[in-house]
Design an enzyme around this catalytic site. Structure first.
Site, short mmCIF file in Angstrom:
data_model
loop_
_atom_site.label_atom_id
_atom_site.label_comp_id
_atom_site.label_asym_id
_atom_site.label_seq_id
_atom_site.Cartn_x
_atom_site.Cartn_y
_atom_site.Cartn_z
N MET A 1 0.85 -1.20 0.00
CA MET A 1 0.00 0.00 0.00
C MET A 1 0.89 1.25 0.00
O MET A 1 0.46 2.33 0.41
CB MET A 1 -0.93 -0.01 1.21
N GLY A 2 2.15 1.09 -0.44
CA GLY A 2 3.06 2.23 -0.49
C GLY A 2 3.58 2.58 0.90
O GLY A 2 3.56 1.74 1.80
N GLY B 1 11.29 -2.82 5.46
CA GLY B 1 10.57 -4.11 5.43
C GLY B 1 10.13 -4.45 4.00
O GLY B 1 10.27 -5.59 3.55
N HIS B 2 9.62 -3.45 3.29
CA HIS B 2 9.22 -3.68 1.89
C HIS B 2 10.44 -3.98 1.02
O HIS B 2 10.39 -4.80 0.12
CB HIS B 2 8.49 -2.45 1.33
N GLN C 1 -10.24 -2.50 2.58
CA GLN C 1 -9.76 -3.15 3.80
C GLN C 1 -9.71 -2.22 5.01
O GLN C 1 -9.21 -2.60 6.06
CB GLN C 1 -8.40 -3.80 3.55
N GLN D 1 5.81 -11.61 7.03
CA GLN D 1 5.36 -12.37 8.20
C GLN D 1 4.78 -11.43 9.27
O GLN D 1 4.04 -11.84 10.14
CB GLN D 1 6.55 -13.18 8.74
N GLN E 1 -2.82 -12.22 7.81
CA GLN E 1 -3.00 -11.93 6.37
C GLN E 1 -2.27 -13.00 5.54
O GLN E 1 -2.83 -13.54 4.58
CB GLN E 1 -2.45 -10.54 6.07
O1 PAF Z 1 -0.07 -5.80 3.56
C1 PAF Z 1 -0.51 -4.86 2.86
O2 PAF Z 1 0.17 -3.85 2.63
C2 PAF Z 1 -1.90 -4.96 2.26
O3 PAF Z 1 -2.79 -5.58 3.14
C3 PAF Z 1 -1.92 -5.66 0.89
C4 PAF Z 1 -1.47 -7.10 0.97
C5 PAF Z 1 -1.01 -4.88 -0.08
C6 PAF Z 1 -3.34 -5.63 0.32
O4 PAF Z 1 -3.82 -4.34 0.17
#
Ligand code: PAF
Length: 273
Positions: free
Chosen positions: A27-28, A33-34, A58, A145, A150
């Protein structure tokens, strides 16, 4: 290779390679971590696609959708630095038709633990992830994780709906003092940030115990001592998110959630019994 930015389906279609594709959905408000997810993805495929989409489905009505951090230009710099091939950043109108009727249900598992506090959250997550899988067509997708429930639900969706996507989980990245990286950490005041360390301390205290009952008690005790009010402290099976019994053998997830100031944080750790 230069980073391609696709803002709609047509752009994505043009940018897609015929080789093996790894998707990193985000989600930017990208952070270290990303970056670690992108590095894992790089080892698994010829083309790495990062999606950046703040998914309205969500977020609950009282949640932080409108103030969720949007840092698109620095997100692109991070993707370019990590050698990402394609960023897919659609608009909400491009993702969701105004007369949309059909969406996914995360079922009973989606109403447990985090889902009990955020009704409908996982339905929204699964719906957007399914759409991203369909639009991008990856062979493999990488998730953190850090969002353990999720990750478990996405694995369930892939199994239950026979999706041809391998789901890979990547370890949580932490600051040197233990705070798990999260886009929402940007909301924390310096004082909140200090108080937020109680979450990782609680996990650490729990992980040092030997029995499930002692793990729960130690984690709850640490959070209570910090003055934070937990939404939950649970010790669950990583695949089902059901509470584990006292004679459990195998790997469990100790998961916590608490509000620190105005910011709700979650964290978890894997513990072997
Ligand atoms: O983990 C997230 O950033 C979000 O829940 C995802 C998996 C990108 C879905 O919008």
């Amino acid at each position: 290779m230069e980073l391609i930015v696709a803002h709609d389906r047509a752009g994505l279609e043009k940018a897609r390679s015929s080789g093996r594709v790894a998707l990193v959905p985000t989600m930017g408000a990208l952070h270290e971590g990303h970056r670690s997810l992108m590095r894992v993805a790089r080892t698994l495929a010829d083309q790495v696609v990062v999606s950046i989409f703040v998914n309205p489905l969500q977020f609950g009505p009282a949640e932080d959708f409108s103030r969720y951090p949007r840092t698109f230009d620095s997100d692109l710099d991070i993707c370019a630095a990590e050698g990402v091939d394609v960023v897919f950043a659609p608009s909400a109108d491009d993702m969701y038709r105004p007369d949309r009727q059909v969406s996914l249900s995360a079922g009973r598992m989606g109403a447990m633990v985090e889902g009990a506090v955020r009704p409908g959250h996982f339905d929204g997550v699964l719906t957007v992830v399914m759409k991203l899988f369909n639009l991008v067509g990856p062979q493999v997708a990488v998730f953190g994780q850090k969002d353990a429930q999720q990750l478990a639900l996405i694995r369930r969706m892939v199994a239950d709906l026979d999706l041809p996507v391998e789901v890979v989980g990547a370890p949580t990245v932490r600051e040197p003092d233990g705070l798990a990286l999260s886009s929402r950490n940007r909301y924390l005041t310096p004082d909140d940030r200090q108080r937020a360390l109680a979450l990782s301390r609680a996990l650490h205290a729990g992980a040092a115990r030997l029995s499930p009952a002692a793990v729960r008690a130690a984690a709850e005790g640490e959070l209570a001592a910090s003055g934070l009010v937990a939404d939950y402290v649970v010790l669950v099976d990583p695949a089902t998110f059901a509470e584990i019994p006292d004679d459990f053998r195998g790997e469990a997830v100790l998961a916590v959630a608490a509000k620190v100031g105005t910011t709700r944080l979650i964290d978890n750790v894997l513990i072997a019994f």
